[in-house]
Design a protein around this motif. Structure first.
Motif, PDB file in Angstrom:
ATOM      1  N   UNK A 146       0.851  -1.191   0.000  1.00 30.10           N
ATOM      2  CA  UNK A 146       0.000   0.000   0.000  1.00 30.10           C
ATOM      3  C   UNK A 146       0.888   1.241   0.000  1.00 30.10           C
ATOM      4  N   UNK A 147       0.612   2.223  -0.849  1.00 34.35           N
ATOM      5  CA  UNK A 147       1.440   3.435  -0.836  1.00 34.35           C
ATOM      6  C   UNK A 147       1.148   4.240   0.419  1.00 34.35           C
ATOM      7  N   UNK A 148       2.146   4.979   0.936  1.00 34.24           N
ATOM      8  CA  UNK A 148       1.861   5.847   2.077  1.00 34.24           C
ATOM      9  C   UNK A 148       0.861   6.926   1.679  1.00 34.24           C
ATOM     10  N   UNK A 149       0.036   7.336   2.636  1.00 29.84           N
ATOM     11  CA  UNK A 149      -0.988   8.346   2.351  1.00 29.84           C
ATOM     12  C   UNK A 149      -0.703   9.629   3.123  1.00 29.84           C
ATOM     13  N   UNK A 150      -1.191  10.720   2.562  1.00 34.31           N
ATOM     14  CA  UNK A 150      -0.917  12.054   3.125  1.00 34.31           C
ATOM     15  C   UNK A 150      -2.222  12.818   3.325  1.00 34.31           C
ATOM     16  N   UNK A 151      -2.337  13.444   4.501  1.00 27.88           N
ATOM     17  CA  UNK A 151      -3.505  14.282   4.788  1.00 27.88           C
ATOM     18  C   UNK A 151      -3.272  15.665   4.210  1.00 27.88           C
ATOM     19  N   UNK A 152      -4.253  16.175   3.499  1.00 23.54           N
ATOM     20  CA  UNK A 152      -4.194  17.560   3.023  1.00 23.54           C
ATOM     21  C   UNK A 152      -5.054  18.384   3.983  1.00 23.54           C
ATOM     22  N   UNK A 153      -4.416  19.406   4.572  1.00 26.34           N
ATOM     23  CA  UNK A 153      -4.983  20.179   5.668  1.00 26.34           C
ATOM     24  C   UNK A 153      -5.201  21.635   5.230  1.00 26.34           C
ATOM     25  N   UNK A 154      -6.324  22.189   5.626  1.00 27.70           N
ATOM     26  CA  UNK A 154      -6.524  23.635   5.450  1.00 27.70           C
ATOM     27  C   UNK A 154      -6.294  24.309   6.804  1.00 27.70           C
ATOM     28  N   UNK A 155      -5.656  25.482   6.763  1.00 27.92           N
ATOM     29  CA  UNK A 155      -5.340  26.208   7.996  1.00 27.92           C
ATOM     30  C   UNK A 155      -6.214  27.445   8.125  1.00 27.92           C
ATOM     31  N   UNK A 156      -6.569  27.766   9.348  1.00 28.78           N
ATOM     32  CA  UNK A 156      -7.395  28.949   9.584  1.00 28.78           C
ATOM     33  C   UNK A 156      -6.563  30.237   9.471  1.00 28.78           C
ATOM     34  N   UNK A 157      -7.220  31.304   9.126  1.00 26.66           N
ATOM     35  CA  UNK A 157      -6.641  32.653   9.222  1.00 26.66           C
ATOM     36  C   UNK A 157      -7.805  33.592   9.464  1.00 26.66           C
ATOM     37  N   UNK A 190     -15.009  23.614  10.859  1.00 30.03           N
ATOM     38  CA  UNK A 190     -14.023  22.920  11.697  1.00 30.03           C
ATOM     39  C   UNK A 190     -12.692  23.675  11.673  1.00 30.03           C
ATOM     40  N   UNK A 191     -12.272  24.090  10.479  1.00 34.42           N
ATOM     41  CA  UNK A 191     -11.026  24.866  10.360  1.00 34.42           C
ATOM     42  C   UNK A 191     -11.162  26.181  11.127  1.00 34.42           C
ATOM     43  N   UNK A 192     -12.273  26.856  10.912  1.00 40.42           N
ATOM     44  CA  UNK A 192     -12.517  28.152  11.553  1.00 40.42           C
ATOM     45  C   UNK A 192     -12.497  28.022  13.081  1.00 40.42           C
ATOM     46  N   UNK A 193     -13.099  26.968  13.617  1.00 43.96           N
ATOM     47  CA  UNK A 193     -13.225  26.807  15.075  1.00 43.96           C
ATOM     48  C   UNK A 193     -12.016  26.152  15.729  1.00 43.96           C
ATOM     49  N   UNK A 194     -11.330  25.266  14.983  1.00 48.63           N
ATOM     50  CA  UNK A 194     -10.253  24.481  15.613  1.00 48.63           C
ATOM     51  C   UNK A 194      -8.862  24.826  15.089  1.00 48.63           C
ATOM     52  N   UNK A 195      -8.792  25.658  14.050  1.00 50.97           N
ATOM     53  CA  UNK A 195      -7.485  26.088  13.554  1.00 50.97           C
ATOM     54  C   UNK A 195      -7.007  25.352  12.332  1.00 50.97           C
ATOM     55  N   UNK A 196      -7.472  24.108  12.161  1.00 52.38           N
ATOM     56  CA  UNK A 196      -7.084  23.318  10.988  1.00 52.38           C
ATOM     57  C   UNK A 196      -8.153  22.261  10.746  1.00 52.38           C
ATOM     58  N   UNK A 197      -8.184  21.750   9.531  1.00 51.03           N
ATOM     59  CA  UNK A 197      -9.176  20.722   9.219  1.00 51.03           C
ATOM     60  C   UNK A 197      -8.773  19.911   8.008  1.00 51.03           C
ATOM     61  N   UNK A 198      -9.293  18.706   7.948  1.00 50.74           N
ATOM     62  CA  UNK A 198      -8.925  17.745   6.908  1.00 50.74           C
ATOM     63  C   UNK A 198      -9.748  17.969   5.637  1.00 50.74           C
ATOM     64  N   UNK A 199      -9.024  18.250   4.542  1.00 54.87           N
ATOM     65  CA  UNK A 199      -9.706  18.418   3.254  1.00 54.87           C
ATOM     66  C   UNK A 199      -9.794  17.091   2.511  1.00 54.87           C
ATOM     67  N   UNK A 200      -8.749  16.237   2.665  1.00 52.85           N
ATOM     68  CA  UNK A 200      -8.755  14.943   1.976  1.00 52.85           C
ATOM     69  C   UNK A 200      -7.490  14.162   2.259  1.00 52.85           C
ATOM     70  N   UNK A 201      -7.484  12.881   1.857  1.00 50.34           N
ATOM     71  CA  UNK A 201      -6.332  11.995   2.060  1.00 50.34           C
ATOM     72  C   UNK A 201      -5.964  11.388   0.708  1.00 50.34           C
ATOM     73  N   UNK A 202      -4.675  11.527   0.342  1.00 47.30           N
ATOM     74  CA  UNK A 202      -4.239  11.150  -1.006  1.00 47.30           C
ATOM     75  C   UNK A 202      -2.829  10.550  -0.980  1.00 47.30           C
ATOM     76  N   UNK A 203      -2.439   9.950  -2.097  1.00 46.06           N
ATOM     77  CA  UNK A 203      -1.042   9.546  -2.275  1.00 46.06           C
ATOM     78  C   UNK A 203      -0.182  10.816  -2.384  1.00 46.06           C
TER      79      UNK A 203
END
Ligand code: TYC
Length: 108
Positions: A26-37, A66-79
């Motif tokens: 299985x290839x390693x997977x990476x979380x793509x995160x959005x950050x709050x501002x 979730x990003x707005x309230x917690x500072x970061x949030x998960x947009x998706x998981x990809x190779x």
């Protein structure tokens, strides 16, 4: 041992394999995160989640909050390559639209 190891060559140096590992690595997977501002409009973040991460209206709204309230949030998981391409595309899109929204990736 012969070069074509699909067949035994009767030289007596081949070992009997009694345990098999799965060969479908299985290839390693990476979380793509959005950050709050404090400046990017909520509507723009929702647009990004729909445009680049194929979210529905309600999913996009949920992740944005979730990003707005917690500072970061998960947009998706990809190779790796897909995650890297999404991060670049989102940051470039935000920069061109003059919003400070930042997207990053981390190993799952
Ligand atoms: N905090 C921003 C505001 O209040 C909204 C926002 C949400 C910005 C998510 C970035 O990734 C983000 N306008």
């Amino acid at each position: 041992m012969n070069d074509d190891n699909r067949y035994p060559d009767n030289e007596g140096d081949d070992q009997v394999i009694t345990k098999y590992r799965p060969t479908t690595a299985k290839p390693p997977l990476y979380k793509v995160i959005l950050l709050n501002d404090d400046f990017t409009p909520m509507e723009f973040v929702i647009l990004v989640l729909k445009k680049f991460f194929m979210k529905s209206d309600s999913e996009a709204n949920k992740v944005m909050l979730q990003v707005h309230n917690e500072g970061a949030g998960l947009a998706g998981i990809y190779t790796f390559e897909v995650a890297e391409t999404k991060v670049y595309a989102v940051n470039e899109f935000s920069r061109r639209q003059k919003h400070p929204l930042k997207c990053s990736m981390e190993k799952e």
